[in-house]
Design a protein around this motif. Structure first.
Motif, PDB file in Angstrom:
ATOM      1  N   LEU A 287      -1.737   6.804   5.570  1.00 62.34           N
ATOM      2  CA  LEU A 287      -1.722   5.105   5.409  1.00 62.34           C
ATOM      3  C   LEU A 287      -1.451   4.184   6.454  1.00 62.34           C
ATOM      4  O   LEU A 287      -2.234   3.232   6.648  1.00 62.34           O
ATOM      5  CB  LEU A 287      -0.816   4.744   4.024  1.00 62.34           C
ATOM      6  CG  LEU A 287      -1.350   5.454   2.834  1.00 62.34           C
ATOM      7  CD1 LEU A 287      -0.381   4.880   1.576  1.00 62.34           C
ATOM      8  CD2 LEU A 287      -2.696   4.701   2.319  1.00 62.34           C
TER       9      LEU A 287
ATOM     10  N   PHE B  29      -3.735   1.130   7.645  1.00 62.04           N
ATOM     11  CA  PHE B  29      -3.251  -0.277   7.795  1.00 62.04           C
ATOM     12  C   PHE B  29      -3.646  -0.990   9.139  1.00 62.04           C
ATOM     13  O   PHE B  29      -4.040  -2.070   9.288  1.00 62.04           O
ATOM     14  CB  PHE B  29      -1.865  -0.494   7.617  1.00 62.04           C
ATOM     15  CG  PHE B  29      -1.544   0.092   6.107  1.00 62.04           C
ATOM     16  CD1 PHE B  29      -2.088  -0.106   5.004  1.00 62.04           C
ATOM     17  CD2 PHE B  29      -0.100   0.758   6.017  1.00 62.04           C
ATOM     18  CE1 PHE B  29      -1.698   0.347   3.699  1.00 62.04           C
ATOM     19  CE2 PHE B  29       0.365   0.734   4.656  1.00 62.04           C
ATOM     20  CZ  PHE B  29      -0.377   0.841   3.656  1.00 62.04           C
TER      21      PHE B  29
ATOM     22  N   ILE C 107      -7.461  -1.643   9.158  1.00 63.85           N
ATOM     23  CA  ILE C 107      -7.640  -2.857   8.434  1.00 63.85           C
ATOM     24  C   ILE C 107      -7.319  -4.327   9.367  1.00 63.85           C
ATOM     25  O   ILE C 107      -8.152  -5.161   9.361  1.00 63.85           O
ATOM     26  CB  ILE C 107      -6.848  -3.030   6.930  1.00 63.85           C
ATOM     27  CG1 ILE C 107      -7.366  -1.839   6.171  1.00 63.85           C
ATOM     28  CG2 ILE C 107      -6.610  -4.425   6.563  1.00 63.85           C
ATOM     29  CD1 ILE C 107      -6.524  -1.578   4.912  1.00 63.85           C
TER      30      ILE C 107
ATOM     31  N   LEU D 101      -3.402  -7.652   5.195  1.00 64.44           N
ATOM     32  CA  LEU D 101      -2.666  -7.003   4.081  1.00 64.44           C
ATOM     33  C   LEU D 101      -1.894  -8.165   3.459  1.00 64.44           C
ATOM     34  O   LEU D 101      -0.995  -9.027   4.127  1.00 64.44           O
ATOM     35  CB  LEU D 101      -1.646  -6.058   4.754  1.00 64.44           C
ATOM     36  CG  LEU D 101      -2.156  -4.828   5.418  1.00 64.44           C
ATOM     37  CD1 LEU D 101      -0.979  -4.037   5.981  1.00 64.44           C
ATOM     38  CD2 LEU D 101      -2.975  -3.996   4.321  1.00 64.44           C
TER      39      LEU D 101
ATOM     40  N   ALA E  67      -0.275  -5.706  -1.592  1.00 65.51           N
ATOM     41  CA  ALA E  67      -0.080  -4.517  -1.322  1.00 65.51           C
ATOM     42  C   ALA E  67       1.207  -3.590  -1.506  1.00 65.51           C
ATOM     43  O   ALA E  67       1.177  -2.519  -1.602  1.00 65.51           O
ATOM     44  CB  ALA E  67      -0.507  -4.469   0.351  1.00 65.51           C
TER      45      ALA E  67
ATOM     46  N   LEU F  29       0.961  -1.003  -3.969  1.00 68.75           N
ATOM     47  CA  LEU F  29       0.392   0.525  -3.612  1.00 68.75           C
ATOM     48  C   LEU F  29       1.149   1.550  -4.172  1.00 68.75           C
ATOM     49  O   LEU F  29       0.697   2.835  -4.375  1.00 68.75           O
ATOM     50  CB  LEU F  29       0.152   0.525  -2.020  1.00 68.75           C
ATOM     51  CG  LEU F  29      -0.581   1.318  -1.465  1.00 68.75           C
ATOM     52  CD1 LEU F  29      -2.098   1.298  -2.124  1.00 68.75           C
ATOM     53  CD2 LEU F  29      -0.874   1.378   0.045  1.00 68.75           C
TER      54      LEU F  29
ATOM     55  N   TYR G 107      -7.027   0.876  -5.396  1.00 71.97           N
ATOM     56  CA  TYR G 107      -6.876   0.857  -3.980  1.00 71.97           C
ATOM     57  C   TYR G 107      -7.668   0.047  -3.246  1.00 71.97           C
ATOM     58  O   TYR G 107      -7.242  -0.711  -2.388  1.00 71.97           O
ATOM     59  CB  TYR G 107      -7.305   2.174  -3.318  1.00 71.97           C
ATOM     60  CG  TYR G 107      -6.120   3.268  -3.343  1.00 71.97           C
ATOM     61  CD1 TYR G 107      -4.866   3.256  -2.990  1.00 71.97           C
ATOM     62  CD2 TYR G 107      -6.362   4.403  -4.399  1.00 71.97           C
ATOM     63  CE1 TYR G 107      -3.790   4.297  -3.098  1.00 71.97           C
ATOM     64  CE2 TYR G 107      -5.407   5.440  -4.601  1.00 71.97           C
ATOM     65  CZ  TYR G 107      -4.272   5.358  -3.887  1.00 71.97           C
ATOM     66  OH  TYR G 107      -3.333   6.264  -4.093  1.00 71.97           O
ATOM     67  N   ARG G 108      -8.971  -0.141  -3.569  1.00 76.10           N
ATOM     68  CA  ARG G 108     -10.080  -1.345  -2.909  1.00 76.10           C
ATOM     69  C   ARG G 108      -9.361  -2.657  -3.162  1.00 76.10           C
ATOM     70  O   ARG G 108      -9.354  -3.301  -2.368  1.00 76.10           O
ATOM     71  CB  ARG G 108     -11.457  -0.922  -3.512  1.00 76.10           C
ATOM     72  CG  ARG G 108     -12.405  -1.868  -3.052  1.00 76.10           C
ATOM     73  CD  ARG G 108     -13.881  -1.571  -3.456  1.00 76.10           C
ATOM     74  NE  ARG G 108     -14.201  -0.194  -3.116  1.00 76.10           N
ATOM     75  CZ  ARG G 108     -14.806   0.684  -3.961  1.00 76.10           C
ATOM     76  NH1 ARG G 108     -14.728   0.525  -5.128  1.00 76.10           N
ATOM     77  NH2 ARG G 108     -14.954   1.724  -3.282  1.00 76.10           N
TER      78      ARG G 108
ATOM     79  N   LEU H 243      -6.107  -3.310  -1.198  1.00 76.35           N
ATOM     80  CA  LEU H 243      -6.037  -3.297   0.281  1.00 76.35           C
ATOM     81  C   LEU H 243      -7.280  -4.000   0.848  1.00 76.35           C
ATOM     82  O   LEU H 243      -7.032  -4.593   1.915  1.00 76.35           O
ATOM     83  CB  LEU H 243      -6.282  -1.801   0.732  1.00 76.35           C
ATOM     84  CG  LEU H 243      -5.005  -0.957   0.495  1.00 76.35           C
ATOM     85  CD1 LEU H 243      -5.420   0.684   0.933  1.00 76.35           C
ATOM     86  CD2 LEU H 243      -3.583  -1.359   1.008  1.00 76.35           C
ATOM     87  N   TYR H 244      -8.165  -4.220   0.345  1.00 76.86           N
ATOM     88  CA  TYR H 244      -9.386  -5.049   0.985  1.00 76.86           C
ATOM     89  C   TYR H 244     -10.394  -5.676   0.208  1.00 76.86           C
ATOM     90  O   TYR H 244     -11.434  -6.269   0.385  1.00 76.86           O
ATOM     91  CB  TYR H 244     -10.043  -4.104   2.177  1.00 76.86           C
ATOM     92  CG  TYR H 244     -10.693  -2.712   1.615  1.00 76.86           C
ATOM     93  CD1 TYR H 244     -10.054  -1.762   1.736  1.00 76.86           C
ATOM     94  CD2 TYR H 244     -12.188  -2.977   1.037  1.00 76.86           C
ATOM     95  CE1 TYR H 244     -10.803  -0.496   1.255  1.00 76.86           C
ATOM     96  CE2 TYR H 244     -12.611  -1.905   0.616  1.00 76.86           C
ATOM     97  CZ  TYR H 244     -12.085  -0.434   0.803  1.00 76.86           C
ATOM     98  OH  TYR H 244     -12.530   0.823   0.295  1.00 76.86           O
TER      99      TYR H 244
ATOM    100  N   PRO I 140      -8.151  -9.069  -0.709  1.00 77.75           N
ATOM    101  CA  PRO I 140      -7.420  -8.264  -1.452  1.00 77.75           C
ATOM    102  C   PRO I 140      -6.867  -9.077  -2.511  1.00 77.75           C
ATOM    103  O   PRO I 140      -6.568 -10.116  -2.226  1.00 77.75           O
ATOM    104  CB  PRO I 140      -6.185  -7.850  -0.506  1.00 77.75           C
ATOM    105  CG  PRO I 140      -6.749  -8.007   0.977  1.00 77.75           C
ATOM    106  CD  PRO I 140      -7.718  -9.285   0.652  1.00 77.75           C
TER     107      PRO I 140
END
Length: 196
Positions: free
Chosen positions: A50, A54, A57, A64, A68, A71, A145-146, A149-150, A159
């Motif tokens: 992970l 990060f 990203i 972020l 987050a 998570l 997750y999608r 995170l983004y 996000p």
């Protein structure tokens, strides 16, 4: 990364009892330790990956957000789901050895019906996407997750918080199925020595 965690833990975990045949036959210990150890090993690998994600990203211009921090909840839900699958499949693999071969094909199909490289909304109506999330827990988890995170599908995705009812539904389903998977494992574990 979440899919690799899932597939790796499943592949290793379902063979954990059969692969430790000598240990299972000779020593008495809680049999759950074997599948659990393969899930934990893959979880550690996932958690170590992970920070690299990060960095990627941030390096590619993403950011972020505070969301987050959710998570760990998603990771816990996914780990519970994986543990359910591993307990169930490892106990069945003792009786039916061909399951490990069939799971290779099933995982390939499962990969393509899970929205890893696409969003469910892009391939069908919202009803189809909702049904897919109900039938395939990995679809919901990947979407979580999608989102965290983004972001989603918009031209400038950011996000955001995933649907909390979806998270709650997935968590309750995983916990409920965990009790079923544990029951099946305990029921069959007394026969492991004889079957092996």
């Amino acid at each position: 990364l979440p899919w690799n965690f899932f597939a790796g833990a499943l592949n290793e975990g379902m063979n954990s009892i059969v692969g430790n045949e000598n240990l299972v036959k000779k020593v008495f210990f809680p049999r759950e330790i074997l599948p659990l150890s393969s899930v934990i090993a893959n979880l550690v690998n996932f958690l170590l990956s992970l920070p690299v994600l990060f960095i990627v990203i941030l390096f590619t211009g993403g950011s972020l957000k505070l969301v987050a921090l959710l998570l760990p909840v998603i990771v816990l839900i996914q780990t519970t789901f994986i543990l359910v699958m591993v307990l169930f499949l490892s106990s069945l693999t003792v009786k039916f050895r061909d399951i490990s071969h069939m799971m290779g094909v099933i995982l390939q199909l499962w990969f393509f019906i899970t929205p890893i490289f696409y969003a469910l909304e892009s391939i069908g109506s919202p009803i189809v996407a909702k049904l897919m999330r109900w039938v395939n827990p990995m679809a919901s988890l990947i979407d979580f997750y999608r989102d965290i995170l983004y972001g989603g599908l918009s031209p400038n995705p950011t996000p955001g918080l995933p649907a909390l009812d979806g998270i709650a539904r997935t968590a309750v389903t995983c916990i409920a199925v965990l009790s079923l998977g544990s029951y099946i494992f305990h029921r069959l574990s007394s026969q492991f020595g004889e079957e092996l």
